[in-house]
Design an enzyme around this catalytic site. Structure first.
Site, mmCIF file in Angstrom:
data_model
loop_
_atom_site.group_PDB
_atom_site.id
_atom_site.type_symbol
_atom_site.label_atom_id
_atom_site.label_comp_id
_atom_site.label_asym_id
_atom_site.label_seq_id
_atom_site.Cartn_x
_atom_site.Cartn_y
_atom_site.Cartn_z
ATOM 1 N N SER A 191 1.098 -11.029 -19.184
ATOM 2 C CA SER A 191 0.849 -12.452 -19.431
ATOM 3 C C SER A 191 1.895 -12.979 -20.403
ATOM 4 C CB SER A 191 -0.545 -12.619 -20.046
ATOM 5 O OG SER A 191 -0.709 -13.927 -20.552
ATOM 6 N N TYR B 236 -6.828 -11.146 -26.997
ATOM 7 C CA TYR B 236 -6.298 -11.105 -25.624
ATOM 8 C C TYR B 236 -4.782 -10.892 -25.671
ATOM 9 C CZ TYR B 236 -5.236 -12.728 -20.852
ATOM 10 O OH TYR B 236 -4.775 -12.820 -19.556
HETATM 11 N N1 LIG Z 1 -5.755 -16.507 -15.036
HETATM 12 C C1 LIG Z 1 -4.793 -16.602 -15.943
HETATM 13 O O1 LIG Z 1 -4.583 -17.658 -16.586
HETATM 14 C C2 LIG Z 1 -3.915 -15.408 -16.207
HETATM 15 C C3 LIG Z 1 -2.692 -15.607 -16.888
HETATM 16 C C4 LIG Z 1 -1.903 -14.508 -17.153
HETATM 17 C C5 LIG Z 1 -2.308 -13.243 -16.775
HETATM 18 N N2 LIG Z 1 -3.509 -13.091 -16.137
HETATM 19 C C6 LIG Z 1 -3.926 -11.734 -15.799
HETATM 20 O O2 LIG Z 1 -3.873 -11.565 -14.400
HETATM 21 C C7 LIG Z 1 -4.878 -10.620 -14.004
HETATM 22 C C8 LIG Z 1 -5.701 -11.223 -12.872
HETATM 23 O O3 LIG Z 1 -6.327 -12.416 -13.347
HETATM 24 P P1 LIG Z 1 -6.996 -13.485 -12.350
HETATM 25 O O4 LIG Z 1 -6.520 -14.830 -12.752
HETATM 26 O O5 LIG Z 1 -6.832 -13.021 -10.960
HETATM 27 O O6 LIG Z 1 -8.507 -13.389 -12.815
HETATM 28 P P2 LIG Z 1 -9.841 -13.060 -11.971
HETATM 29 O O7 LIG Z 1 -9.813 -13.743 -10.669
HETATM 30 O O8 LIG Z 1 -10.966 -13.338 -12.924
HETATM 31 O O9 LIG Z 1 -9.705 -11.493 -11.719
HETATM 32 C C9 LIG Z 1 -9.973 -10.550 -12.707
HETATM 33 C C10 LIG Z 1 -10.266 -9.240 -11.999
HETATM 34 O O10 LIG Z 1 -10.586 -8.248 -12.979
HETATM 35 C C11 LIG Z 1 -11.737 -7.571 -12.533
HETATM 36 N N3 LIG Z 1 -12.458 -6.918 -13.617
HETATM 37 C C12 LIG Z 1 -12.903 -7.455 -14.772
HETATM 38 N N4 LIG Z 1 -13.553 -6.508 -15.491
HETATM 39 C C13 LIG Z 1 -13.494 -5.372 -14.744
HETATM 40 C C14 LIG Z 1 -13.985 -4.061 -14.931
HETATM 41 N N5 LIG Z 1 -14.667 -3.683 -16.043
HETATM 42 N N6 LIG Z 1 -13.757 -3.137 -13.963
HETATM 43 C C15 LIG Z 1 -13.082 -3.464 -12.848
HETATM 44 N N7 LIG Z 1 -12.596 -4.693 -12.610
HETATM 45 C C16 LIG Z 1 -12.807 -5.626 -13.563
HETATM 46 C C17 LIG Z 1 -12.574 -8.643 -11.875
HETATM 47 O O11 LIG Z 1 -13.564 -8.020 -11.107
HETATM 48 P P3 LIG Z 1 -15.069 -8.631 -10.951
HETATM 49 O O12 LIG Z 1 -15.015 -9.497 -9.746
HETATM 50 O O13 LIG Z 1 -15.917 -7.411 -10.786
HETATM 51 O O14 LIG Z 1 -15.383 -9.385 -12.228
HETATM 52 C C18 LIG Z 1 -11.481 -9.335 -11.067
HETATM 53 O O15 LIG Z 1 -11.225 -8.601 -9.900
HETATM 54 C C19 LIG Z 1 -5.686 -10.297 -15.253
HETATM 55 O O16 LIG Z 1 -5.212 -9.098 -15.814
HETATM 56 C C20 LIG Z 1 -5.355 -11.453 -16.175
HETATM 57 O O17 LIG Z 1 -5.496 -11.103 -17.532
HETATM 58 C C21 LIG Z 1 -4.295 -14.139 -15.820
#
Ligand SMILES: NC(=O)c1ccc[n+]([C@@H]2O[C@H](COP(=O)([O-])OP(=O)(O)OC[C@H]3O[C@@H](n4cnc5c(N)ncnc54)[C@H](OP(=O)(O)O)[C@@H]3O)[C@@H](O)[C@H]2O)c1
Length: 263
Positions: free
Chosen positions: A156, A169
């Site tokens: 990120s 975070y």
């Molecule tokens: N969204 C943003 O603004 C952003 C910006 C920069 C980086 N990122 C990073 O990009 C990645 C993906 O984010 P996203 O936007 O796609 O968010 P998202 O749609 O909320 O996806 C997060 C994923 O993590 C999984 N997860 C959470 N806790 C878990 C656990 N204990 N065991 C297994 N899986 C778990 C969730 O599964 P469940 O369905 O089971 O909850 C979901 O599949 C993350 O690492 C995030 O930090 C996001």
């Protein structure tokens, strides 16, 4: 592992390029991740491909796999169950080589909540950092043995400099970012590539209810940028690209000014 045949037609490559045959097998850690699924949607997945969606909830994983033009396999995966991650790698690789792994598990919890409940802070660090390390290391070793493969690490822009509004975070992502860079160096010459992704604020499920930051983006745009980077040779991709020079500038802001930032 549970197998389901995707209902949708296999989508051929747009231009019949040689890359059409890649990737044959994909593992998405965080199988319901909006960004992870957007990356897969933006790629020209080849006919006959298989996608392993790894996550906690079978029903949501099945829903996530519905639009994939591949055979979908569901694999139980809890990022916080660190002791289970070697067995996870064994289970996935015992079914054949893996070409692409996307490490997308993560959670975002408000700093105010974390300040009141440090256990939640521990959970955040375990999900975003430790769990990715314990899951990706055994995967990397298996890819090293197969002398091929690509690992996409979802870091990120928050990794670059901790902000007081979400420093736990930011700390977890800084650790993950360092891990991704070190892993890339350790795999140099092995045939295995690491692609580090640094999105800014992505408007989606994870950031629901938050005011979008400047230069915010969408899962679809992140997916397109990563798919493009995978087709090239980059090791780091910023989304949007303008975040790269901006981050270089943000590093130079004097600390007394930096700490005044509200978000
Ligand atoms: N969204 C943003 O603004 C952003 C910006 C920069 C980086 N990122 C990073 O990009 C990645 C993906 O984010 P996203 O936007 O796609 O968010 P998202 O749609 O909320 O996806 C997060 C994923 O993590 C999984 N997860 C959470 N806790 C878990 C656990 N204990 N065991 C297994 N899986 C778990 C969730 O599964 P469940 O369905 O089971 O909850 C979901 O599949 C993350 O690492 C995030 O930090 C996001």
């Amino acid at each position: 592992m549970l197998r389901t045949r995707a209902r949708h037609q296999i989508r051929p490559g747009a231009d019949g390029a040689a890359g059409e045959q890649w990737p044959r097998r994909v593992l998405l850690l965080g199988g319901t991740s909006e960004i992870g699924l957007a990356i897969l949607a933006a790629m020209q997945l080849p006919p006959g491909c298989e996608v392993v969606l790894a996550g906690r909830d079978q029903r949501r994983l099945a829903a996530a796999g519905e639009n994939l033009p591949c055979t979908v396999v569901m694999q139980y995966y809890d990022a916080t169950d660190l002791a289970a991650h070697v067995a996870l790698a064994d289970a996935v690789f015992s079914a054949g080589p893996v070409d692409l792994v996307i490490a997308a598990a993560g959670v975002l919890i408000g700093q105010d909540v974390l300040a009141r409940d440090p256990a939640q802070a521990g959970l955040l660090v375990q999900t975003n950092l430790t769990g990715n390390v314990t899951a990706v290391l055994p995967i990397a070793e298996r890819m090293r043995k197969q002398a091929s493969g690509t690992i996409v690490v979802l870091s990120s822009a928050a990794a670059i400099r901790p902000r007081r509004a979400n420093f736990v975070y930011g700390a977890a992502k800084a650790g993950l970012d360092a891990f991704g860079r070190g892993l890339a160096d350790s795999l140099h010459g092995s045939g295995v590539r690491v692609l580090l992704v640094r999105p800014g604020f992505v408007v989606g499920r994870m950031t629901q209810g938050l005011n979008p930051a400047p230069m915010s983006t969408t899962p679809g745009r992140v997916g397109t940028a990563v798919a493009r980077a995978l087709a090239g040779r980059a090791h780091v991709v910023w989304v949007p690209p303008g975040l790269r020079p901006l981050s270089a500038g943000l590093r130079l802001i004097p600390r007394p000014l930096w700490r005044r930032l509200r978000r």
